[in-house]
Design an enzyme around this catalytic site. Structure first.
Site, PDB file in Angstrom:
ATOM      1  N   LYS A 205       6.576 -45.231-111.853  1.00 36.48           N
ATOM      2  CA  LYS A 205       7.889 -45.875-111.754  1.00 36.48           C
ATOM      3  C   LYS A 205       8.790 -44.968-110.937  1.00 36.48           C
ATOM      4  CE  LYS A 205      10.089 -49.579-113.341  1.00 36.48           C
ATOM      5  NZ  LYS A 205       9.544 -50.904-113.664  1.00 36.48           N
TER       6      LYS A 205
ATOM      7  N   GLY B 112      19.140 -62.284-113.623  1.00 32.88           N
ATOM      8  CA  GLY B 112      18.710 -61.788-112.315  1.00 32.88           C
ATOM      9  C   GLY B 112      17.404 -62.446-111.927  1.00 32.88           C
ATOM     10  N   ASN B 113      16.551 -61.697-111.245  1.00 34.66           N
ATOM     11  CA  ASN B 113      15.286 -62.259-110.777  1.00 34.66           C
ATOM     12  C   ASN B 113      14.474 -62.849-111.944  1.00 34.66           C
ATOM     13  OD1 ASN B 113      12.276 -62.004-110.418  1.00 34.66           O
ATOM     14  ND2 ASN B 113      12.925 -61.760-108.308  1.00 34.66           N
ATOM     15  N   ALA B 114      14.251 -62.043-112.973  1.00 32.51           N
ATOM     16  CA  ALA B 114      13.413 -62.508-114.087  1.00 32.51           C
ATOM     17  C   ALA B 114      14.106 -63.636-114.863  1.00 32.51           C
ATOM     18  CB  ALA B 114      13.077 -61.329-114.998  1.00 32.51           C
ATOM     19  N   GLY B 115      15.344 -63.411-115.282  1.00 31.71           N
ATOM     20  CA  GLY B 115      16.037 -64.369-116.145  1.00 31.71           C
ATOM     21  C   GLY B 115      16.354 -65.695-115.482  1.00 31.71           C
TER      22      GLY B 115
HETATM   23  P1  NAD Z   1      17.803 -57.974-111.668  1.00 33.34           P
HETATM   24  O1  NAD Z   1      18.516 -56.812-111.144  1.00 33.34           O
HETATM   25  O2  NAD Z   1      17.422 -59.068-110.749  1.00 33.34           O
HETATM   26  O3  NAD Z   1      18.622 -58.621-112.881  1.00 33.34           O
HETATM   27  C1  NAD Z   1      19.116 -57.947-113.992  1.00 33.34           C
HETATM   28  C2  NAD Z   1      20.039 -58.897-114.713  1.00 33.34           C
HETATM   29  O4  NAD Z   1      20.441 -58.356-115.973  1.00 33.34           O
HETATM   30  C3  NAD Z   1      21.342 -59.201-113.966  1.00 33.34           C
HETATM   31  O5  NAD Z   1      21.631 -60.579-114.091  1.00 33.34           O
HETATM   32  C4  NAD Z   1      22.384 -58.385-114.731  1.00 33.34           C
HETATM   33  O6  NAD Z   1      23.689 -58.936-114.617  1.00 33.34           O
HETATM   34  C5  NAD Z   1      21.842 -58.524-116.121  1.00 33.34           C
HETATM   35  N1  NAD Z   1      22.344 -57.544-117.079  1.00 33.34           N
HETATM   36  C6  NAD Z   1      22.497 -56.211-116.940  1.00 33.34           C
HETATM   37  N2  NAD Z   1      22.992 -55.682-118.062  1.00 33.34           N
HETATM   38  C7  NAD Z   1      23.146 -56.703-118.950  1.00 33.34           C
HETATM   39  C8  NAD Z   1      23.603 -56.806-120.283  1.00 33.34           C
HETATM   40  N3  NAD Z   1      24.018 -55.740-120.958  1.00 33.34           N
HETATM   41  N4  NAD Z   1      23.617 -58.030-120.855  1.00 33.34           N
HETATM   42  C9  NAD Z   1      23.207 -59.119-120.198  1.00 33.34           C
HETATM   43  N5  NAD Z   1      22.756 -59.079-118.937  1.00 33.34           N
HETATM   44  C10 NAD Z   1      22.732 -57.890-118.318  1.00 33.34           C
HETATM   45  O7  NAD Z   1      16.521 -57.378-112.409  1.00 33.34           O
HETATM   46  P2  NAD Z   1      15.189 -58.105-112.808  1.00 33.34           P
HETATM   47  O8  NAD Z   1      14.180 -57.813-111.767  1.00 33.34           O
HETATM   48  O9  NAD Z   1      15.454 -59.498-113.222  1.00 33.34           O
HETATM   49  O10 NAD Z   1      14.775 -57.224-114.072  1.00 33.34           O
HETATM   50  C11 NAD Z   1      15.240 -57.512-115.389  1.00 33.34           C
HETATM   51  C12 NAD Z   1      14.287 -56.846-116.368  1.00 33.34           C
HETATM   52  O11 NAD Z   1      12.981 -57.341-116.154  1.00 33.34           O
HETATM   53  C13 NAD Z   1      14.184 -55.328-116.252  1.00 33.34           C
HETATM   54  O12 NAD Z   1      13.972 -54.751-117.517  1.00 33.34           O
HETATM   55  C14 NAD Z   1      12.955 -55.147-115.405  1.00 33.34           C
HETATM   56  O13 NAD Z   1      12.355 -53.868-115.589  1.00 33.34           O
HETATM   57  C15 NAD Z   1      12.100 -56.266-115.929  1.00 33.34           C
HETATM   58  N6  NAD Z   1      11.021 -56.669-115.052  1.00 33.34           N
HETATM   59  C16 NAD Z   1      11.256 -57.212-113.828  1.00 33.34           C
HETATM   60  C17 NAD Z   1      10.197 -57.568-113.010  1.00 33.34           C
HETATM   61  C18 NAD Z   1      10.392 -58.221-111.670  1.00 33.34           C
HETATM   62  O14 NAD Z   1       9.387 -58.549-111.033  1.00 33.34           O
HETATM   63  N7  NAD Z   1      11.590 -58.451-111.209  1.00 33.34           N
HETATM   64  C19 NAD Z   1       8.887 -57.352-113.454  1.00 33.34           C
HETATM   65  C20 NAD Z   1       8.678 -56.820-114.708  1.00 33.34           C
HETATM   66  C21 NAD Z   1       9.751 -56.474-115.493  1.00 33.34           C
END
Ligand code: NAD
Length: 391
Positions: A80, A196-199
């Protein structure tokens, strides 16, 4: 698992910790890359740009990547990376400079057969493109497999953008069938933390499948409507306003309230440590899907277990991202590209296979899905370490 001290000590420490200070226009940013364990293959894991990154956080995330890659049966070790920075305060040029600096600091230890980064929180395909470009300039040859999550034009994979969410949805569907036997999707309420991307992709896919999403949130707060949210409209609203705040057809709700809503499914897609011993007893969901890494603390996990809330652990539920990253790497090595249908079909096969194994071990050993996932992942790593003579 009855592991002896030698094995526990071996697994407790990362193999390589790389640290640097990146300078962009006179400002300095601490940067890390940790290659935790490489017995299964080149190390792999995302790079996070966030003000709360720390060496310890990156270390933990690199260990989880080691387990995640092993559980999914990928030929990868775990790594990481992270930079302590608030990317929202940087201009586009500064962000590009920071991304290129990161590669200049660590390129000797990166490569398609060494260590392969990918996007994570606040990093994206454009950042991967700058990193690839910088790497190829330094090593003086093309090597698209040195990084994944790239734009399609530079060797990215179809389906990668929404693969983490898609994988989580495959897991969610299977576990709901297990929990409820028969149900109508429109009657299943879902709450999502993180947009974000995942949600947001999870929200979109679940909405398209007919589920009722009653609340979503980002870092600035959440919105709630018990009758169901119009997700396509909300995605557009978030794109235009950079926030969910002010969206009309729902009531505002704090992140704390959102986590404690009465719902069938809670999807955690933001950051670590969101459910702790302080709020675990108030959680009312029947099923929790960890799309984020480490959103539930160990103390909270115990409380949820006692309440018989089923938790799909991060190293399983969010492995869709790294599984399709693996497909991207395979396509790069072969210079032959797959259709989106093929990518998603193969993703489903791989993640369901991992889920079935987790369910089998969980039932056989009478342990939680998380413990079962850890057992499977660790067994594979330990076997490979022994074969290499490292243990
Ligand atoms: P991202 O940067 O696209 O989105 C993060 C989201 O979380 C944003 O909408 C942000 O506003 C929100 N956020 C931050 N703090 C917050 C809080 N306290 N309450 C509510 N929302 C909050 O990131 P992502 O890629 O979607 O990653 C999110 C999670 O998923 C991380 O833990 C990441 O490690 C994990 N993840 C992502 C991937 C991927 O492919 N993108 C893969 C595996 C795991």
């Amino acid at each position: 698992m009855g592991l002896n001290n030698d094995i526990v000590n071996y697994l407790s420490n990362p193999k390589r910790i790389l640290e640097s200070e990146l300078e962009v226009r006179g400002k300095k940013y601490a940067a890390y890359r940790i290659q935790y364990n490489d017995v299964l293959g080149p190390t792999k894991g995302g790079i996070r740009f966030h003000p709360r990154v720390s060496l310890n956080e990156v270390k933990t995330l690199s260990f989880w990547m080691t387990l995640k890659n092993s559980l999914a049966g990928l030929p990868y070790g775990g790594a990481k990376g992270g930079v302590i920075v608030n990317p929202k305060e940087l201009s586009e040029r500064e962000l590009e400079e920071l991304s290129r600096e990161y590669v200049r600091a660590f390129y000797k230890n990166l490569g398609a057969w060494k260590d392969i980064p990918a996007p994570d929180v606040y990093t994206n395909p454009q950042i991967m493109a700058w990193m690839l470009d910088e790497y190829e300039k330094i090593v003086k040859h093309k090597e698209p497999g040195m990084i994944t999550g790239k734009p399609l034009e530079l060797g990215g994979s179809k389906g990668r953008k929404y693969s983490t969410a898609q994988g989580g949805v495959f897991v969610l569907n299977e576990l709901l069938i297990k929990l409820k036997k028969s149900f109508q999707k429109k009657d299943i309420k879902i709450v999502i933390q993180g947009f974000g991307n995942a949600g947001s992709n999870a929200a979109r896919i679940l909405y398209e499948q007919g589920y009722k999403i009653i609340a979503v949130s980002d870092s600035k707060g959440g919105i709630h409507n018990n009758e169901g949210l119009e997700i396509p409209e909300i995605i557009k609203y978030k794109e235009e306003n950079n926030s969910l705040k002010g969206y009309k057809n729902a009531e505002e709700i704090s992140n704390k309230e959102l986590l404690e809503l009465k719902t069938n499914v809670l999807i955690l897609a933001a950051l670590e440590n969101q459910i702790t011993k302080d709020n675990a007893a108030n959680i009312k969901a029947e099923l929790i899907i960890e799309l984020a890494n480490g959103p539930i603390t160990p103390e909270a996990d115990e409380i949820l277990n006692k309440k018989s809330i089923m938790v799909a652990p991060d190293i399983l539920a969010n492995s869709g991202g790294v599984i399709v990253s693996y497909f991207e790497w395979v396509q790069n090595l072969q210079a032959y590209y797959w259709t989106e249908e093929k990518v998603i079909k193969k993703l489903k096969e791989k993640i369901i296979k991992a889920l079935e194994k987790v369910l089998e071990i969980s039932e056989k050993k009478k342990v939680s899905l998380r413990t079962a996932a850890y057992i499977i992942a660790l067994e594979r790593i330990i076997k490979a370490s022994k074969l290499r003579g490292e243990l």
